[in-house]
Design an enzyme around this catalytic site. Structure first.
Site, PDB file in Angstrom:
ATOM      1  N   ASP A 189       1.272  15.048  20.695  1.00  0.00           N
ATOM      2  CA  ASP A 189       0.083  15.255  19.871  1.00  0.00           C
ATOM      3  C   ASP A 189       0.416  16.157  18.677  1.00  0.00           C
ATOM      4  OD1 ASP A 189      -2.427  15.557  18.817  1.00  0.00           O
ATOM      5  OD2 ASP A 189      -3.235  16.746  20.478  1.00  0.00           O
TER       6      ASP A 189
ATOM      7  N   LYS B  52      -1.437  19.734  13.277  1.00  0.00           N
ATOM      8  CA  LYS B  52      -1.444  21.038  13.959  1.00  0.00           C
ATOM      9  C   LYS B  52      -0.478  21.981  13.262  1.00  0.00           C
ATOM     10  CE  LYS B  52      -2.405  19.550  18.729  1.00  0.00           C
ATOM     11  NZ  LYS B  52      -3.657  20.288  18.901  1.00  0.00           N
TER      12      LYS B  52
ATOM     13  N   GLU C 168      -8.162  13.616  19.483  1.00  0.00           N
ATOM     14  CA  GLU C 168      -7.774  12.227  19.781  1.00  0.00           C
ATOM     15  C   GLU C 168      -7.908  11.871  21.252  1.00  0.00           C
ATOM     16  OE1 GLU C 168      -5.721  14.673  19.831  1.00  0.00           O
ATOM     17  OE2 GLU C 168      -4.626  14.243  21.681  1.00  0.00           O
TER      18      GLU C 168
ATOM     19  N   ARG D  13     -10.303  12.302  23.410  1.00  0.00           N
ATOM     20  CA  ARG D  13     -11.585  11.638  23.724  1.00  0.00           C
ATOM     21  C   ARG D  13     -11.613  10.219  23.167  1.00  0.00           C
ATOM     22  NH1 ARG D  13     -14.605  16.432  20.627  1.00  0.00           N
ATOM     23  NH2 ARG D  13     -12.701  17.464  21.315  1.00  0.00           N
TER      24      ARG D  13
HETATM   25  N1  BES Z   1      -4.246  18.197  23.193  1.00  0.00           N
HETATM   26  C1  BES Z   1      -5.156  19.008  22.479  1.00  0.00           C
HETATM   27  C2  BES Z   1      -5.780  20.093  23.345  1.00  0.00           C
HETATM   28  C3  BES Z   1      -4.877  21.231  23.707  1.00  0.00           C
HETATM   29  C4  BES Z   1      -4.648  22.252  22.818  1.00  0.00           C
HETATM   30  C5  BES Z   1      -4.309  21.272  24.949  1.00  0.00           C
HETATM   31  C6  BES Z   1      -3.818  23.308  23.170  1.00  0.00           C
HETATM   32  C7  BES Z   1      -3.494  22.324  25.294  1.00  0.00           C
HETATM   33  C8  BES Z   1      -3.237  23.329  24.418  1.00  0.00           C
HETATM   34  C9  BES Z   1      -6.293  18.154  21.905  1.00  0.00           C
HETATM   35  O1  BES Z   1      -5.935  16.882  21.532  1.00  0.00           O
HETATM   36  C10 BES Z   1      -6.775  18.841  20.677  1.00  0.00           C
HETATM   37  O2  BES Z   1      -6.024  18.929  19.756  1.00  0.00           O
HETATM   38  N2  BES Z   1      -8.004  19.327  20.711  1.00  0.00           N
HETATM   39  C11 BES Z   1      -8.576  20.017  19.617  1.00  0.00           C
HETATM   40  C12 BES Z   1      -9.987  19.547  19.440  1.00  0.00           C
HETATM   41  C13 BES Z   1     -10.628  20.009  18.163  1.00  0.00           C
HETATM   42  C14 BES Z   1      -9.961  19.373  16.972  1.00  0.00           C
HETATM   43  C15 BES Z   1     -12.100  19.672  18.225  1.00  0.00           C
HETATM   44  C16 BES Z   1      -8.508  21.507  19.915  1.00  0.00           C
HETATM   45  O3  BES Z   1      -8.694  21.891  21.075  1.00  0.00           O
HETATM   46  O4  BES Z   1      -8.222  22.267  19.008  1.00  0.00           O
HETATM   47 ZN    ZN Z   2      -4.343  16.070  22.527  1.00  0.00          ZN
HETATM   48 MN    MN Z   3      -5.197  16.803  19.555  1.00  0.00          MN
END
Ligand code: BES
Ligand code: ZN
Ligand code: MN
Length: 498
Positions: free
Chosen positions: A273, A280, A352, A354
């Site tokens: 991701d 990120k 992504e 969801r």
């Molecule tokens: N895979 C991540 C969630 C995550 C972040 C898991 C850090 C473990 C450690 C997920 O896809 C994500 O990026 N979520 C975002 C959602 C936001 C953009 C609404 C998040 O948590 O920042």
């Molecule tokens: Zn993710």
């Molecule tokens: Mn993500």
């Protein structure tokens, strides 16, 4: 590692090491007392000298005790007897296993079931002990990736003594269950630990097919054309930015009656991701190889389930893809159509998980499921809310939520429920589609679950957010194998085998 039951006088057992407990302060367990008597008071002597007070987590290794056939006696501190619960029992077994790792013992006998806390019981204690032994002895060994094998051969066999009146048949099957769960966790850890250039969606699909062959599970893999045909526009939009082809894995374990409605497990399988166009930050991004741990926990649970031959029907669904910022990647503001027909405005390509899960949840409808549980490293917000101790749990059914919470408690792989009340749904409003894919900063884990809830209206559904619990950062960086213990205990309970 081989597990077995041993009976007979403890002082006569020929083994590399025998593990016995000592409570604070200095109270010997029954087997410790028996070894003490056989060695004419040597253990009481040593304990009396202040070298082993019985404090939780402490261990003391003794060699060649007179009158004792075992090469070594490992004393393990159990802490205060009145505080000795499931966590303390687990810690004692783990401390023993770590201490044994540093010895040359090739096998050992563990006499800790006799101190099993009442709530856990001897049978539960044996299941936990086998699982922990495998958990502690796990080593990452990547196929063809190098990393030196351990010099020591380590413990090859572990036997357990039983307190009187224990049903030996039940004890054997508890050990077998614990071992199956431990091996399932180990598969989950390894898939998580593998780098994303190895563990691609295609690799995950191959692993599922291999597991299907070795364990009698029917596995099919759907490719992009079939997914387009199904209308999985949301799932496919995530994979648009990647060179790796997406895969949709279905696994069907049929251990129950033909007429039994299946339990469906859905695992998030983002093999890496990057965040996509909503990229990120660079620091720690390597850890996003773990974003397929939901999928890995489904595979680990299926392996355990098949090894335990549970009389249930269980379906596993794994949407798997990378989330990359390629030239064809989704842009913020793009609108996609999910398999359910609902449209989604993608406001942040990093939300992504969801997007791939919602189409899998719609696909699950065709099984007419008894219930659906999805497992996902879904939100960073879940780590802020619950840290690395507890998985987040959301559900549209109270009884199912309670069952999962209890399974987590029994397995010591705990979850905590958060609400998904309709009041939160407002945060997902979009001017250009049926919904947006993000709900802003407040209650980030809840709004992610509220998004999923819109696709899970036709059955009993629960969601586990394992972002904080699926792996550890820092010097012990690695997959934890969670929530395989929770999921397997849930299934064991449903099968009436707990
Ligand atoms: N895979 C991540 C969630 C995550 C972040 C898991 C850090 C473990 C450690 C997920 O896809 C994500 O990026 N979520 C975002 C959602 C936001 C953009 C609404 C998040 O948590 O920042
Ligand atoms: Zn993710
Ligand atoms: Mn993500």
């Amino acid at each position: 590692m081989e597990f077995s039951i041993k009976s007979g006088s403890p002082e006569k057992l020929r083994t590399g090491a025998i593990v016995v407990g000592v409570f604070e302060s200095r109270k010997l367990s029954a087997t410790a007392a028996a070894l003490d008597a056989a060695s004419k008071g040597r253990i009481a002597d040593i304990v009396g000298s202040g070298d082993m007070e019985g404090k939780a987590g402490g261990t003391l290794l003794l060699h060649k005790l007179p009158g004792v056939a075992a090469d070594r006696v490992l004393l393990v501190g159990l802490g205060r007897e009145k505080d000795f619960g499931l966590k303390e029992f687990r810690d004692a077994v783990a401390a023993s296993m770590r201490a044994l790792k540093d010895t040359g013992a090739a096998d050992a006998v563990v006499a800790l079931a006799e101190t099993a806390p009442r709530k856990l019981g001897v049978i539960g204690a044996l299941r936990q002990a086998a699982l922990i032994a495998l958990d502690v002895s796990y080593r990452y060994e990547a196929p063809g990736q190098g990393r030196k094998a351990p010099d020591k051969t380590g413990l090859g066999a572990l036997a357990f003594t039983l307190p009187k009146k224990t049903d030996a048949g039940k004890a054997e099957s508890a050990l077998a269950q614990g071992a199956a769960i431990g091996r399932g966790m180990s598969l989950t850890k390894t898939l998580g630990n593998l780098p994303a250039n190895v563990c691609t969606p295609t690799y995950l699909a191959e692993q599922a097919v291999a597991l299907g062959h070795s364990h009698g599970i029917a596995v099919t893999v759907l490719d992009r054309p079939e997914l387009e045909e199904l209308g999985m526009g949301s799932f496919l939009s995530v994979s648009d930015g990647s060179r790796q082809p997406p895969k949709f894995i279905t696994m069907e374990y049929r251990g129950g009656k033909k007429s039994d409605a299946p339990i469906v497990l859905v695992g998030k399988g983002i093999t890496f991701d990057t965040g996509g166009i909503s990229l990120k930050p660079g620091e720690g991004m390597d850890e996003m190889k773990y974003d397929m741990c939901g999928a890995a926990s489904v595979l680990g649970t299926f392996q355990a389930l098949a090894e335990m031959k549970l009389p249930l029907n269980v379906v596993g669904l794994i949407p798997t893809t990378e989330n990359m910022p390629g030239g064809k990647a989704t842009r913020p503001g793009d609108v996609v159509k999910s398999m359910s027909g609902q449209t989604i405005e993608i406001l942040n390509t990093d939300a992504e998980g969801r997007l791939i899960l919602c189409d899998a949840l719609t696909y699950a409808e065709r099984y007419d499921p008894a219930c659906v549980v999805d497992i996902a490293t879904l939100t960073g917000a879940c780590i802020i809310a619950l840290g690395h101790v507890t998985s987040g749990l959301m559900a549209n059914d109270d009884a199912l939520a309670d069952e999962l919470l209890a399974a987590g408690q029994n397995a010591w792989d705990r979850a905590w429920r958060m609400p998904i009340w309709d009041d939160y749904q407002d945060q997902l409003k979009s001017n250009f589609a049926d919904m947006g894919n993000i709900g802003g900063r407040p209650a980030g884990s809840i709004t992610a679950a509220c998004f999923l809830a819109r696709f899970a209206k036709k059955y009993k559904w629960a969601h586990l957010d394992i972002a904080g619990t699926a792996w550890k950062s820092g010097k012990d960086k690695g997959g934890t194998g969670r929530p395989v213990p929770l999921l397997t205990h849930f299934l064991l309970d449903r099968a009436g085998k707990l």
